[in-house]
Scaffold this motif. Structure first.
Motif, short mmCIF file in Angstrom:
data_model
loop_
_atom_site.label_atom_id
_atom_site.label_comp_id
_atom_site.label_asym_id
_atom_site.label_seq_id
_atom_site.Cartn_x
_atom_site.Cartn_y
_atom_site.Cartn_z
N MET A 1 0.86 -1.20 0.08
CA MET A 1 0.12 -0.03 -0.07
C MET A 1 0.81 1.34 -0.01
SD MET A 1 -3.01 -0.63 -0.29
CE MET A 1 -3.74 1.00 -0.02
N LEU A 2 1.95 1.23 0.60
CA LEU A 2 2.95 2.19 0.67
C LEU A 2 3.40 2.80 -0.75
CD1 LEU A 2 4.84 4.31 1.91
CD2 LEU A 2 6.49 2.69 2.11
N ARG A 3 3.64 1.41 -1.44
CA ARG A 3 4.17 1.58 -2.85
C ARG A 3 3.25 2.18 -3.55
NH1 ARG A 3 7.67 -1.70 -6.16
NH2 ARG A 3 7.17 -1.45 -8.53
N ALA A 4 2.08 1.91 -3.54
CA ALA A 4 0.82 2.55 -4.35
C ALA A 4 0.76 4.03 -4.07
CB ALA A 4 -0.51 1.90 -4.22
N GLU A 5 0.79 4.34 -2.82
CA GLU A 5 0.73 5.79 -2.33
C GLU A 5 1.89 6.51 -2.91
OE1 GLU A 5 0.06 5.68 1.93
OE2 GLU A 5 -1.44 4.45 1.72
N VAL A 6 3.23 5.88 -2.80
CA VAL A 6 4.16 6.52 -3.56
C VAL A 6 4.15 6.96 -4.92
CG1 VAL A 6 6.64 6.31 -3.77
CG2 VAL A 6 5.91 5.64 -1.60
N ILE A 7 3.68 6.05 -5.59
CA ILE A 7 3.72 5.99 -7.02
C ILE A 7 2.26 7.22 -7.40
CG2 ILE A 7 2.67 4.96 -9.12
CD1 ILE A 7 4.10 2.54 -8.35
N ALA A 8 1.40 7.24 -6.50
CA ALA A 8 0.38 8.19 -6.75
C ALA A 8 0.88 9.57 -6.45
CB ALA A 8 -0.94 8.11 -5.80
N SER A 9 1.70 9.68 -5.38
CA SER A 9 2.38 11.01 -4.96
C SER A 9 3.57 11.52 -5.99
CB SER A 9 3.42 10.81 -3.67
OG SER A 9 3.75 12.00 -3.29
N ILE A 10 4.27 10.64 -6.63
CA ILE A 10 4.91 10.92 -7.49
C ILE A 10 4.58 11.41 -8.92
CG2 ILE A 10 6.52 9.96 -9.41
CD1 ILE A 10 7.54 7.85 -7.34
N ARG A 11 3.36 10.89 -9.23
CA ARG A 11 2.50 11.48 -10.36
C ARG A 11 2.05 12.90 -10.19
NH1 ARG A 11 0.64 5.56 -11.71
NH2 ARG A 11 1.32 5.50 -13.91
N ARG A 12 1.31 13.27 -8.84
CA ARG A 12 0.91 14.42 -8.60
C ARG A 12 2.21 15.32 -8.53
NH1 ARG A 12 -1.65 11.59 -4.62
NH2 ARG A 12 0.01 12.19 -3.02
N ARG A 13 3.25 15.18 -8.09
CA ARG A 13 4.45 16.02 -7.94
C ARG A 13 4.95 16.14 -9.34
NH1 ARG A 13 5.91 16.64 -2.54
NH2 ARG A 13 4.70 15.28 -1.24
N MET A 14 4.95 15.17 -10.23
CA MET A 14 5.64 15.30 -11.59
C MET A 14 4.68 16.37 -12.29
SD MET A 14 8.51 14.15 -11.55
CE MET A 14 9.08 13.87 -13.43
N ILE A 15 3.35 16.05 -12.36
CA ILE A 15 2.24 16.86 -13.12
C ILE A 15 2.33 18.38 -12.54
CG2 ILE A 15 -0.03 17.10 -13.36
CD1 ILE A 15 -0.38 14.07 -13.31
N ALA A 16 2.77 18.38 -11.20
CA ALA A 16 2.61 19.87 -10.79
C ALA A 16 3.95 20.49 -10.97
CB ALA A 16 2.67 19.94 -9.18
N GLN A 17 5.13 19.59 -11.42
CA GLN A 17 6.42 20.36 -12.11
C GLN A 17 6.24 20.71 -13.67
OE1 GLN A 17 8.05 21.75 -9.38
NE2 GLN A 17 10.00 20.87 -9.79
N GLY A 18 5.03 20.42 -14.38
CA GLY A 18 5.05 20.80 -15.43
C GLY A 18 5.20 19.46 -16.53
N PHE A 19 5.48 18.33 -15.84
CA PHE A 19 5.70 17.15 -16.70
C PHE A 19 4.44 16.54 -17.04
CE2 PHE A 19 9.64 17.48 -14.31
CZ PHE A 19 10.63 17.11 -15.20
N THR A 20 4.42 15.84 -18.27
CA THR A 20 3.48 15.18 -18.96
C THR A 20 3.64 13.67 -19.15
OG1 THR A 20 2.67 17.12 -20.18
CG2 THR A 20 1.68 14.97 -20.75
N GLU A 21 2.72 12.94 -18.75
CA GLU A 21 3.11 11.30 -18.68
C GLU A 21 2.77 10.78 -19.98
OE1 GLU A 21 2.32 7.53 -15.94
OE2 GLU A 21 0.93 9.27 -15.82
N PHE A 22 3.69 10.12 -20.57
CA PHE A 22 3.76 9.52 -21.84
C PHE A 22 4.13 8.11 -21.76
CE2 PHE A 22 4.45 13.93 -23.05
CZ PHE A 22 3.85 14.13 -24.14
N SER A 23 3.38 7.11 -22.59
CA SER A 23 3.73 5.67 -22.44
C SER A 23 4.48 5.29 -23.79
CB SER A 23 2.47 5.05 -22.59
OG SER A 23 1.70 5.01 -21.43
#
Length: 607
Positions: free
Chosen positions: A143-165
């Protein structure tokens, strides 16, 4: 009423006393107190105590059911007696008196217990990983892992990054670790490769005009397991940026990492401190000298020093001959060891020998008085001059690693860690980040007797083309960097070499022709010929970050379904042989299966 539950097993408190509820979950524990049965019912969210006595219609069913069976309980919420309140449980103020029970699924006898944290062999834990994951510590880690990944996504988007596959099926790369290969059915004899990293694709996204990319990227490498590395696959926070310098990359990712670790610093009450921004920068050569490796644990206060000059012409002949022969002597302080017995120092020497080294010299010191054969032969005055130059106190001893630079560096680095651990100098409640910068672009490969890339072949050399054309290759530094936390390398990164003429020259120095580059890296080099921006990035490992935050010594403990050290999935039976029909479809035959059963292994028509 809902078919399975009105509440989760963590939702009830004193305010619910007197209400009728329905709960579903696993039977975690059972305790029979002479006519009164207590059952801990567990679901994903927590535990609720169920109670049944002779007046409960559910008593018989609960008495017969095995632990880890899945049940639904209807009952009335009651307040616990004050003496039995469990302050460590969210539902510890109440219990549910069982009126009815429905058995949803019956568990067989367990191969390992779920309640408790007893250690079990790796093969049992991984073969029954679905049971292992029910255990409290491991469940919390995931569960910590899932929360860490969710936090990373929020923080990266806030820094102006866009997620691509980026693609999973791609081309094999001649650089790096071994590829995992995937045969093509429609192109006989040809293979895809699973990506070791999205390196080329993310650079091509920059060439395509996207500015800030990231993804939580799966990566596949056929390499052996370590405590901080899974065999087969892992995930990383992969990111890339256009029109940036090294400083820009650091400024973008440092707040993400710092904020992430601060967010989870108090996870499960651990109360840890995170090093302040900006993170410290340590040049590669300084790191190798002062810490003995390129992933230093800055929580360790011990600093290694080169003391070769102190032993030139010394009365200690062994070290004098080492220095005269062009090798080095490195000193590792042992602070506050005046009251340590001789055995402490002898044990360190024995440890060094067990690690494959000739030994670890030492000198003791108590209230300014030196002891040991090195000090006796070198002379007390000279030892004191050396200690003063190192900033040591009157009760600080010394260990010595002597020999060729690479060997002495490695032993000194290992000894630095060992001494700090033995003396309790490493603070477990700190996260200390640093960047290792200024990596050499090239190194000399002794085995192949040639200059080769030392780090990342696609990095921009400091000084660009002029440096490659005018400097000794071994003196050329690169815009390459690693991010390290508590002695764990989280990632490597670089400002990329985006200019074809510089790339051709760099590969030429490493022994590759222009034709080699055009063939092996066609997608990237061709793209760079049509206008590429300056760009750079990195890729911190998600698994390693979670491992640090969970305070786990092995990365397996934060991965949902890890493989064994031999890269086997015992639960699913992978890797395994496939049928002759599957091999024929892929125009393959298995030599391993042929040895086992020749009639089954040969794929007719396969070459």
């Amino acid at each position: 009423m809902h078919a399975y539950r009105t509440h989760t097993c963590a939702a009830l408190d004193a305010a619910a006393v007197g209400t009728t509820v329905r709960l579903s979950g696993w039977v975690h524990r059972k305790r029979d107190h002479g006519g009164v049965l207590f059952v801990d019912l567990r679901d994903h969210y927590g535990i609720t105590q169920i109670v049944a006595d002779a007046d409960s219609p559910a008593l018989g069913a609960l008495e017969d059911i095995r632990v880890e069976s899945v049940i639904t309980v209807d009952g009335t919420v009651k307040a616990r007696a004050e003496a039995t309140v469990n302050a460590n449980l969210a539902t510890g103020a109440i219990e549910v008196f069982a009126q009815a029970v429905t058995i949803q699924s019956t568990a067989q006898e367990l191969p390992l217990p779920v309640a408790g944290e007893a250690e079990y062999p790796e093969d049992i834990r991984l073969r029954y990983r679905f049971l292992d994951l029910r255990r409290e510590r491991l469940h919390a880690n995931i569960m910590l892992r899932a929360e860490v990944i969710a936090s990373i996504r929020r923080r990266m988007i806030a820094q102006g990054f866009t997620e691509f596959s980026t693609p999973i099926l791609t081309a094999s790369s001649p650089e790096g670790a071994r590829d995992y290969l995937v045969p093509s059915r429609v192109h006989p004899g040809k293979f895809y490769a699973l990506p070791q990293a999205p390196q080329m694709f993310k650079q091509l996204l920059m060439v395509a005009g996207f500015d800030r990319y990231f993804q939580i990227a799966p990566c596949f490498r056929d390499e052996d397991a370590r405590a901080d590395r899974s065999p087969g696959e892992f995930y990383q926070l992969d990111f890339e940026m256009s029109f940036v310098t090294q400083d820009d990359v650091f400024a973008a990712i440092e707040p993400v990492l710092h904020g992430l670790f601060e967010e989870f610093a108090d996870w499960q009450g651990k109360s840890r401190q995170v090093s302040a921004l900006p993170f410290r920068r340590v040049p590669y050569r300084e790191s190798m000298l002062r810490y003995g490796n390129d992933k230093p644990d800055l929580r360790n206060p011990i600093l290694i020093a080169d003391v070769s000059d102190h032993f030139q012409g010394s009365g200690f002949g062994r070290f004098a001959s080492v220095v005269a022969g062009g090798d080095v002597v490195r000193a590792i302080p042992a602070p506050g060891t005046a009251e340590r017995s001789r055995r402490f120092f002898d044990d360190m020497n024995a440890w060094a020998q067990s690690e494959g080294f000739a030994g670890l010299g030492y000198a003791t010191r108590k209230r300014g008085e030196w002891g040991g054969p090195i000090a006796k032969n070198h002379g007390e005055d000279k030892m004191t001059v050396m200690a003063d130059a190192l900033g040591l106190g009157p009760d600080d001893g010394l260990f010595f690693a002597a020999g060729p630079v690479a060997q002495a560096t490695r032993l000194a680095g290992l000894a630095r860690t060992r001494v700090a651990e033995q003396l309790g100098l490493i603070d477990p409640k700190r996260f200390e980040f640093c960047w290792i910068v200024d990596f050499p672009m090239f190194e000399y490969d002794e085995d192949n007797r040639k200059v080769d890339f030392s780090h990342n072949p696609f990095s921009m050399p400091q000084g660009e083309l002029a440096a490659l054309e005018t400097k000794d290759p071994l003196d050329v530094l690169a815009y390459q960097y690693d991010i390290v936390c508590n002695g764990v390398e989280l990632s490597s990164g670089a400002i990329r070499n985006h200019r074809p003429e510089i790339m051709y020259k760099a590969f030429e120095i490493a022994g590759y022709s222009r034709e080699d580059v055009d063939r092996d890296f066609a997608g990237m080099i061709n793209a760079f010929k049509f206008g590429a921006p300056p760009h750079g990035g990195s890729a911190p490992g998600v698994d390693r970050m979670v491992m640090l935050l969970a305070d786990e010594p092995n990365i397996r403990e934060v991965i949902t379904f890890p493989m064994t050290q031999k890269a086997e999935d015992l639960m699913m039976g992978a890797p395994g042989f496939v049928s002759p029909k599957q091999l024929r479809e892929l125009n393959l035959r298995s030599t391993a299966e042929a040895k086992k059963d020749p009639d089954k292994a040969v794929a007719p028509g396969a070459g």
